[in-house]
Design an enzyme around this catalytic site. Structure first.
Site, mmCIF file in Angstrom:
data_model
loop_
_atom_site.group_PDB
_atom_site.id
_atom_site.type_symbol
_atom_site.label_atom_id
_atom_site.label_comp_id
_atom_site.label_asym_id
_atom_site.label_seq_id
_atom_site.Cartn_x
_atom_site.Cartn_y
_atom_site.Cartn_z
ATOM 1 N N THR A 190 0.829 -1.204 0.000
ATOM 2 C CA THR A 190 0.000 0.000 0.000
ATOM 3 C C THR A 190 0.862 1.252 0.000
ATOM 4 O OG1 THR A 190 -0.162 -0.034 2.395
ATOM 5 C CG2 THR A 190 -1.882 -1.185 1.175
ATOM 6 N N ASP A 191 0.229 2.369 -0.324
ATOM 7 C CA ASP A 191 0.941 3.618 -0.503
ATOM 8 C C ASP A 191 0.487 4.645 0.538
ATOM 9 O OD1 ASP A 191 -1.495 4.742 -1.328
ATOM 10 O OD2 ASP A 191 -1.126 4.244 -3.405
ATOM 11 N N PRO A 192 1.032 5.860 0.493
ATOM 12 C CA PRO A 192 0.705 6.839 1.548
ATOM 13 C C PRO A 192 -0.794 7.158 1.611
ATOM 14 C CG PRO A 192 2.600 7.588 0.286
ATOM 15 C CD PRO A 192 2.044 6.404 -0.438
ATOM 16 N N GLY B 115 -2.924 4.978 1.636
ATOM 17 C CA GLY B 115 -3.499 3.874 2.418
ATOM 18 C C GLY B 115 -4.123 2.765 1.597
#
Lengths: 137, 137, 137, 137
Positions: free
Chosen positions: B14-16, B18
């Site tokens: 996952t990325d920043p 979310g």
């Protein structure tokens, strides 16, 4: 005018068959997208941090013409194909050092309000920024 | 009958914002493809090791309907959509635990002779194996 | 003299906590290692392709001092700490644009004959190449 | 008692030399850590979502004994080596199906308050959860 991003094919991007694992080619496209946004003054990290909107993908596609081999310096030519009310379409063409066409790809991003999780209008400053690399049809 | 593969969404996928970085969703599809091949008795590692043929992608596409959130157990339903002379098309439907449809994807693989780098006929044993999860149209 | 490699922290390198997933910091080190080898005239892809030797890791370690945040341009300072008969040790120091020390890391690579899978002497041309960035103790 | 997590070596985890790229072995360890936390009732996603604390790494190390080959089902045996006031140390032993020892690794996690970015006490519920897989010395 398209935006150009260069990226070396890394050892870890490739698989036992000696060529880049296809999902990593989408990573190269997203890197070009990140650099394009930075270039036009609206870095993705700033957009995310502002909590104004996030830009998840609704669609991605790619046609792979030739293998991406380890060590090759890839040029990704990224352009904004269209900007709608709540989404926009990016297109990518990838080439090796000799100018051979390696792949084409496209991504559709939707502007989403991180507070509600719902789609929202592409922000005015992003719209202006994207226009700098929008390609006429 | 489609083949089902389950896969937990990992922290690092996952990325920043979310949610899963889109390229990782293609990774989930390829994992399901690997497990399908293992299930029908022709594991990809054995195919590669035999030097008979490799199966690079000519095309990939996906429509992302809902965010893939960290911790969710994703079910990937993989099926063989069609098998041609030198290529075949896989289709993937992804769902969360509640049965919500998260994404659809498709990949086209080409049989390539690793010695020449040219396309070749899909091997007979692979053709037989794929038929087990081919979905009638 | 250490070799310097610069690398932007990408959106997809980071996790829901908003900082780089630790394993990706080792990826940054390996990128610097690849660029160092390219710089001294022995690119890793050429070494692999020659089937002379491969350079798998026997050991890796890192101390993480400060978070690597998305969008930051990281400088990786790579040096050759020691070269033994069959292995060598690389050291890495990582900094952000303001010069803050983000992390230290080290990797030990073993020269392995790909035909036998056994360790072998570090090749003469690699030994000469590595000496260019070897740091005196 | 150690916690056991099983994980197939995927095609995309491996590199042109045909073995797992070392940074991915740390990914396998973190997957085992995530599953251990889930098993003891404190999933990492819930910890992050609670905004109580995040658990970034201060240190990671690994010794790689044998190559991780594509298709192999790896068993990761994870244990909690020690729990301090503001940090804890995890240890990992990895084996293939035949029981061969592939690698050892360790990670040190620090409890950090996401609001301040400073270290904080390991929460009571996490301390209790970790105790279930803590190994006596």
């Amino acid at each position: 005018m398209p935006f150009e991003h260069q990226r070396r094919v890394r050892f870890q991007d490739t698989d036992p068959a000696g060529i880049v694992f296809f999902a990593n080619i989408f990573v190269y496209c997203h890197e070009a997208f990140e650099e394009l946004l930075r270039d036009v003054g609206t870095p993705l990290d700033a957009i995310i941090a502002s909590r104004e909107q996030i830009l998840p993908l609704a669609h991605a596609e790619a046609d792979f013409k030739r293998p991406f081999r380890v060590g090759v310096l890839v040029t990704v030519r990224a352009s904004v194909a269209s900007v709608g009310e709540r989404s926009f379409r990016m297109e990518y063409e990838m080439f090796d050092e000799a100018g051979s066409h390696l792949a084409s790809a496209a991504t559709v991003h939707v502007a989403v309000d991180p507070a509600t999780g719902r789609s929202t209008a592409v922000s005015e400053r992003l719209r202006i920024a994207l226009a700098k690399h929008q390609v006429a049809r």
